[in-house]
Structures are given as C-alpha cells and as structure tokens.
Design a protein around this motif. Structure first.
Motif, PDB file in Angstrom:
ATOM      1  N   ALA A  57     -15.529  -5.816   1.565  1.00  0.00           N
ATOM      2  CA  ALA A  57     -14.517  -6.540   2.338  1.00  0.00           C
ATOM      3  C   ALA A  57     -15.094  -7.839   2.893  1.00  0.00           C
ATOM      4  CB  ALA A  57     -13.999  -5.662   3.471  1.00  0.00           C
ATOM      5  N   ILE A  58     -16.326  -7.803   3.384  1.00  0.00           N
ATOM      6  CA  ILE A  58     -16.953  -9.028   3.899  1.00  0.00           C
ATOM      7  C   ILE A  58     -17.028 -10.088   2.811  1.00  0.00           C
ATOM      8  CG2 ILE A  58     -19.126 -10.010   4.731  1.00  0.00           C
ATOM      9  CD1 ILE A  58     -19.597  -7.385   6.258  1.00  0.00           C
ATOM     10  N   ARG A  59     -17.424  -9.687   1.618  1.00  0.00           N
ATOM     11  CA  ARG A  59     -17.566 -10.643   0.524  1.00  0.00           C
ATOM     12  C   ARG A  59     -16.212 -11.179   0.057  1.00  0.00           C
ATOM     13  NH1 ARG A  59     -22.039  -7.090  -0.660  1.00  0.00           N
ATOM     14  NH2 ARG A  59     -23.964  -8.331  -0.872  1.00  0.00           N
ATOM     15  N   ALA A  60     -15.160 -10.402   0.245  1.00  0.00           N
ATOM     16  CA  ALA A  60     -13.850 -10.786  -0.281  1.00  0.00           C
ATOM     17  C   ALA A  60     -13.129 -11.807   0.588  1.00  0.00           C
ATOM     18  CB  ALA A  60     -12.975  -9.547  -0.444  1.00  0.00           C
ATOM     19  N   CYS A  61     -13.526 -11.942   1.847  1.00  0.00           N
ATOM     20  CA  CYS A  61     -12.795 -12.782   2.806  1.00  0.00           C
ATOM     21  C   CYS A  61     -13.529 -14.097   3.026  1.00  0.00           C
ATOM     22  CB  CYS A  61     -12.634 -12.053   4.142  1.00  0.00           C
ATOM     23  SG  CYS A  61     -11.845 -10.429   4.003  1.00  0.00           S
ATOM     24  N   GLY A  62     -12.873 -15.207   2.684  1.00  0.00           N
ATOM     25  CA  GLY A  62     -13.527 -16.495   2.863  1.00  0.00           C
ATOM     26  C   GLY A  62     -13.612 -16.913   4.323  1.00  0.00           C
ATOM     27  N   GLU A  63     -12.493 -16.907   4.996  1.00  0.00           N
ATOM     28  CA  GLU A  63     -12.453 -17.217   6.421  1.00  0.00           C
ATOM     29  C   GLU A  63     -12.685 -15.950   7.230  1.00  0.00           C
ATOM     30  OE1 GLU A  63     -12.100 -20.279   7.548  1.00  0.00           O
ATOM     31  OE2 GLU A  63     -11.410 -21.330   5.733  1.00  0.00           O
ATOM     32  N   VAL A  64     -13.011 -16.089   8.490  1.00  0.00           N
ATOM     33  CA  VAL A  64     -13.174 -14.925   9.353  1.00  0.00           C
ATOM     34  C   VAL A  64     -11.832 -14.196   9.434  1.00  0.00           C
ATOM     35  CG1 VAL A  64     -13.851 -14.088  11.622  1.00  0.00           C
ATOM     36  CG2 VAL A  64     -14.866 -16.179  10.720  1.00  0.00           C
ATOM     37  N   PRO A  65     -11.771 -12.916   9.076  1.00  0.00           N
ATOM     38  CA  PRO A  65     -10.486 -12.206   9.107  1.00  0.00           C
ATOM     39  C   PRO A  65     -10.013 -11.958  10.530  1.00  0.00           C
ATOM     40  CG  PRO A  65     -12.258 -10.705   8.537  1.00  0.00           C
ATOM     41  CD  PRO A  65     -12.865 -12.072   8.574  1.00  0.00           C
ATOM     42  N   ALA A  66      -8.723 -11.709  10.670  1.00  0.00           N
ATOM     43  CA  ALA A  66      -8.166 -11.440  11.989  1.00  0.00           C
ATOM     44  C   ALA A  66      -8.668 -10.121  12.549  1.00  0.00           C
ATOM     45  CB  ALA A  66      -6.640 -11.429  11.914  1.00  0.00           C
ATOM     46  N   SER A  67      -8.956  -9.176  11.674  1.00  0.00           N
ATOM     47  CA  SER A  67      -9.388  -7.843  12.110  1.00  0.00           C
ATOM     48  C   SER A  67     -10.040  -7.128  10.943  1.00  0.00           C
ATOM     49  CB  SER A  67      -8.182  -7.025  12.600  1.00  0.00           C
ATOM     50  OG  SER A  67      -7.299  -6.765  11.511  1.00  0.00           O
ATOM     51  N   GLY A  68     -10.663  -5.974  11.246  1.00  0.00           N
ATOM     52  CA  GLY A  68     -11.225  -5.161  10.187  1.00  0.00           C
ATOM     53  C   GLY A  68     -10.162  -4.631   9.251  1.00  0.00           C
ATOM     54  N   ARG A  69      -9.010  -4.288   9.802  1.00  0.00           N
ATOM     55  CA  ARG A  69      -7.919  -3.800   8.966  1.00  0.00           C
ATOM     56  C   ARG A  69      -7.438  -4.896   8.011  1.00  0.00           C
ATOM     57  NH1 ARG A  69      -3.918   0.323   8.977  1.00  0.00           N
ATOM     58  NH2 ARG A  69      -1.911  -0.382   8.133  1.00  0.00           N
ATOM     59  N   ALA A  70      -7.299  -6.119   8.514  1.00  0.00           N
ATOM     60  CA  ALA A  70      -6.883  -7.226   7.652  1.00  0.00           C
ATOM     61  C   ALA A  70      -7.890  -7.440   6.520  1.00  0.00           C
ATOM     62  CB  ALA A  70      -6.727  -8.501   8.473  1.00  0.00           C
ATOM     63  N   ALA A  71      -9.176  -7.248   6.822  1.00  0.00           N
ATOM     64  CA  ALA A  71     -10.213  -7.398   5.792  1.00  0.00           C
ATOM     65  C   ALA A  71     -10.089  -6.326   4.724  1.00  0.00           C
ATOM     66  CB  ALA A  71     -11.589  -7.354   6.438  1.00  0.00           C
ATOM     67  N   LEU A  72      -9.863  -5.070   5.137  1.00  0.00           N
ATOM     68  CA  LEU A  72      -9.709  -3.979   4.161  1.00  0.00           C
ATOM     69  C   LEU A  72      -8.430  -4.142   3.356  1.00  0.00           C
ATOM     70  CD1 LEU A  72     -11.164  -1.363   3.238  1.00  0.00           C
ATOM     71  CD2 LEU A  72     -12.229  -2.518   5.141  1.00  0.00           C
ATOM     72  N   LEU A  73      -7.383  -4.659   3.992  1.00  0.00           N
ATOM     73  CA  LEU A  73      -6.136  -4.885   3.263  1.00  0.00           C
ATOM     74  C   LEU A  73      -6.321  -5.931   2.176  1.00  0.00           C
ATOM     75  CD1 LEU A  73      -3.455  -4.760   6.101  1.00  0.00           C
ATOM     76  CD2 LEU A  73      -3.849  -3.080   4.289  1.00  0.00           C
ATOM     77  N   ARG A  74      -7.243  -6.870   2.368  1.00  0.00           N
ATOM     78  CA  ARG A  74      -7.536  -7.840   1.313  1.00  0.00           C
ATOM     79  C   ARG A  74      -8.023  -7.122   0.060  1.00  0.00           C
ATOM     80  NH1 ARG A  74      -6.023 -11.161  -1.568  1.00  0.00           N
ATOM     81  NH2 ARG A  74      -5.147 -12.068   0.343  1.00  0.00           N
ATOM     82  N   LEU A  75      -8.858  -6.104   0.227  1.00  0.00           N
ATOM     83  CA  LEU A  75      -9.304  -5.312  -0.924  1.00  0.00           C
ATOM     84  C   LEU A  75      -8.165  -4.493  -1.494  1.00  0.00           C
ATOM     85  CD1 LEU A  75     -12.774  -3.894   0.214  1.00  0.00           C
ATOM     86  CD2 LEU A  75     -12.323  -5.903  -1.190  1.00  0.00           C
ATOM     87  N   ALA A  76      -7.334  -3.921  -0.602  1.00  0.00           N
ATOM     88  CA  ALA A  76      -6.256  -3.038  -1.047  1.00  0.00           C
ATOM     89  C   ALA A  76      -5.210  -3.771  -1.857  1.00  0.00           C
ATOM     90  CB  ALA A  76      -5.615  -2.365   0.163  1.00  0.00           C
ATOM     91  N   ILE A  77      -5.069  -5.080  -1.639  1.00  0.00           N
ATOM     92  CA  ILE A  77      -4.096  -5.870  -2.395  1.00  0.00           C
ATOM     93  C   ILE A  77      -4.329  -5.723  -3.894  1.00  0.00           C
ATOM     94  CG2 ILE A  77      -3.464  -8.258  -2.991  1.00  0.00           C
ATOM     95  CD1 ILE A  77      -2.148  -7.391  -0.453  1.00  0.00           C
TER      96      ILE A  77
END
Length: 393
Positions: A57-77
């Motif tokens: 999840a850290i590697r997938a998010c370019g900007e600082v995510p709003a939350s840990g859930r938002a970061a995991l949702l990026r992977l779930a997409i």
C-alpha cells in the motif's frame, strides 16, 4: 487471524505510518515492529502477510494518503479478492462505501516527480526507486577474502561489481550467522561499497570519515587501509557514533572516534587542519536513493527540507576542505538522486573553493553525471548514489 483481520491490522499500522509521515514521526519499520511487539499472539505467517499489505500500500500511493483505509482501498481497486475482505466481519474492515476516499496512485508526490525529471531521471528510473532492494554484504578483507567466505556461507551467494561484494537471497537472516558475529562481513549495499571505494584510501594514509554515523563506511575504509595509517571517524550524533566501537571490535578494524559539536567542527579538528590525505564526506541528504528500503520516506520530504540538506552539505564540505593537505582528496557521497543534493552541491563547492578540482571517477557500474558519478536502482541494481572525488591542487 482471518484474512479480513489481516487487512484491518494493515489499516491500523498504515494509520500510524500516515500520521508519522505528516508529523515527521517514527519510520514505518519501527511502527510496525512496535505494533507486533504489543501483539505477540500474531503468528509469523500473519506477520508476513500484514507487512506485505502495508508495504504494498505504501508503494502504491504517490501522495500521502488520507488514511490507512484509503491506502488499502488503493490496492483493493485493482484486486477484487482484497476488496472482498472489506466485509464487516469480526475484526475485519467495514464494507466499502460508495464514494469513500481512495488514495491517489503514483510513484511519488508530483513536486518530487518534477524535481526527479529535472535531475535526469525518467519515469522508469523513478518507478525503480520503489522496487525491492537486494541484500548485499561486504566481505571484511581484514579477516577473510570473498572466495573463501562465499564457499563457507550456508546459502548461495553471487559476486557483485564491488571488489568485495556478495549478494544473498532476499530474506536471508545473514546477521544471525556465526560468520557475521565473527566479523567476516558487513551488510552494505554494492552501491555504497563502490562509492566508498572511489575515495581510494590506501595503507599508511591519514583519513577522516567526517560523517561516520554508526561507522559502516569507516569499517570499509579500515579494510582498504589494512589497518595501516590513521583513521578518524567523526559525527555530531553521540548515540550513532557509539555504535562504531563494538562493530570495529568485531571486524578487527582500527579507528579513532571524535564527537563533534555542530557549527564548531574546525575547532574540534584543529590538529587535523591541512593534514589529511583523504576525507570522506557521506553527506546528510534526503535519502531518495534508498526509498526501496523505506518507501514512506518520500511522503516526508518537502522542498524546504531539500534546501536544508543543501545547506548542511555545503557546511560539511567546507569543513572537509580545511582538513585536506595539498594533493589530498575529498570523497563526496550522497545517497540522493536529486541534483540539488549532488551535482549542484559539487558545483557550488568548486565555485567557493577554486583551489580544488574534480578528479574523474570511473566505477564498474553507473555513469558520469554532473561532474561526478551516478548509480541508480534502474540501471545498476544498487541503491541510488551520486559521488565525486575532489582534489586539493
């Protein structure tokens, strides 16, 4: 743990990582280690799975995510099986709601991508900064040689472009081996080994490691010098410098240490003024070349921080200039690929000190860049480095 509970655990850790990135707090490694320490019931298989989710999840998010859930949702997409674990089950995350925030995909914050591009790093180079780093070791030639150590290791090792480098399989617990306890090797990236070797430290010389930290490069210098000559390791961080003594004892390396006061380094090094054959400046920097090991670091960096690193580098290089004898040399190393912390700093130093010139470097990996030499994960499979050798004329 259930697969859904692992996802929620990753979200919990990521929430802490995001908060720390915004507030310049602890690293992701430290936060994850503390989370697991407080939950000793979590088994090794669960730990591996949770860590994989967190770092993916850290590697997938370019900007600082709003939350840990938002970061995991990026992977779930892009992963329906992961999305299905947002099921609201006991210990699992709540179901995905329509329109809830999803972190933005990308390699790094946009301002950093632009700065990287201006430093000659295309999109392939930038993406490679978030790959998986290899595990390299430097054979300690004070005690053994590369062929002998390689034949005695419990796993197969590949030689690297560094004269004393070996590459081990990822995940190898090398520091648990008796050979490590006996000081036969140190964990050190091949790029770091090549950058240190470019100084050309030789037996009988007087050498200063001006920003020694915990002494990884000091030990490499001691080995290059064969413990013949004088080697001084300095730093302004007492805790880090104190870690050198036990490491040097294990390696059989001889080095003096000296704690410096920030801003008063020349006074503390008065006895070395104009005396050193060589000074190594492993300069403070943003560490953009080491993101493979701590990818969340790109969320912490700001343009103002880069400017502060530039100023610190200039200060340390000026101190080094006063230590070098005529004909002596400075090794300038930075583990950043931003020109602001490498090529630009070198050019500024030469403009301030007309009595110095660049001595061209040629290494078995990398390419010439900005008056020095650049290594990158994409081209060379090493951490990213800029280094140069500067001679007092």
């Amino acid at each position: 743990m259930t697969p859904a509970a692992r996802v929620q655990a990753a979200i919990d850790i990521l929430d802490q990582v995001v908060a720390a990135a915004r507030g310049q707090g602890a690293s992701a490694d430290r936060l994850a280690a503390e989370w697991f320490r407080q939950r000793r019931f979590v088994g090794s298989k669960d730990r591996r799975a949770i860590r994989e989710l967190v770092w993916s999840a850290i590697r997938a998010c370019g900007e600082v995510p709003a939350s840990g859930r938002a970061a995991l949702l990026r992977l779930a997409i892009d992963d329906p099986s992961l999305a299905s674990l947002f099921d609201g089950s006991t210990y699992g995350p709540a179901p995905i709601a329509a329109g809830e925030p999803v972190a933005e995909a990308g390699v790094m914050p946009r301002w950093l991508a632009d700065t990287m591009a201006a430093s000659g790093l295309d999109t392939n180079e930038q993406a490679a900064l978030l790959g998986r780093a290899p595990l390299d070791i430097r054979v300690n030639t004070l005690k053994t040689d590369r062929d002998t150590l390689a034949s005695d290791l419990p796993v197969a090792a590949e030689t690297t472009a560094a004269p004393h480098g070996l590459r081990l399989p990822l995940g190898t617990a090398a520091e648990s081996w008796p050979a490590f306890a006996d000081g036969l090797f140190e964990v050190q990236d091949t790029g770091s080994q090549l950058a240190c070797a470019a100084l050309g430290a030789m037996p009988g010389e007087s050498v200063v490691d001006l920003c020694a930290g915990a002494g990884g490069k000091t030990l490499a210098l001691a080995a290059a010098m064969g413990n013949v000559g004088r080697l001084l390791a300095c730093d302004i961080d007492r805790a880090r410098l104190q870690r050198l003594a036990p490491r040097a004892e294990r390696a059989g390396a001889l080095a003096e240490t000296r704690l410096l006061d920030p801003g008063r380094e020349p006074e503390a090094l008065a006895d070395w003024q104009g005396q050193a054959d060589a000074v190594l400046v492993d300069a403070p920097c943003s560490g953009t070349g080491t993101w493979r090991r701590n990818p969340e670091a790109r969320w912490r960096l700001t343009p103002a921080a880069v400017q502060r690193y530039q100023a610190m580098q200039a200060r340390v290089l000026d101190v080094a200039a006063g230590l070098v004898r005529p004909g002596g040399r400075i090794g300038f190393i930075t583990c950043s690929l931003l020109d602001a912390e490498g090529a630009d700093g070198l050019a500024a130093f030469l403009a301030r000190h007309p009595g110095f010139r660049v001595d061209p470097v040629v290494a078995p990996l990398g390419r010439a860049h900005g008056g020095g030499w650049r290594l990158s994960p994409y081209h060379d499979g090493t951490d990213g480095f800029f280094f140069a050798r500067i001679v007092r004329v």
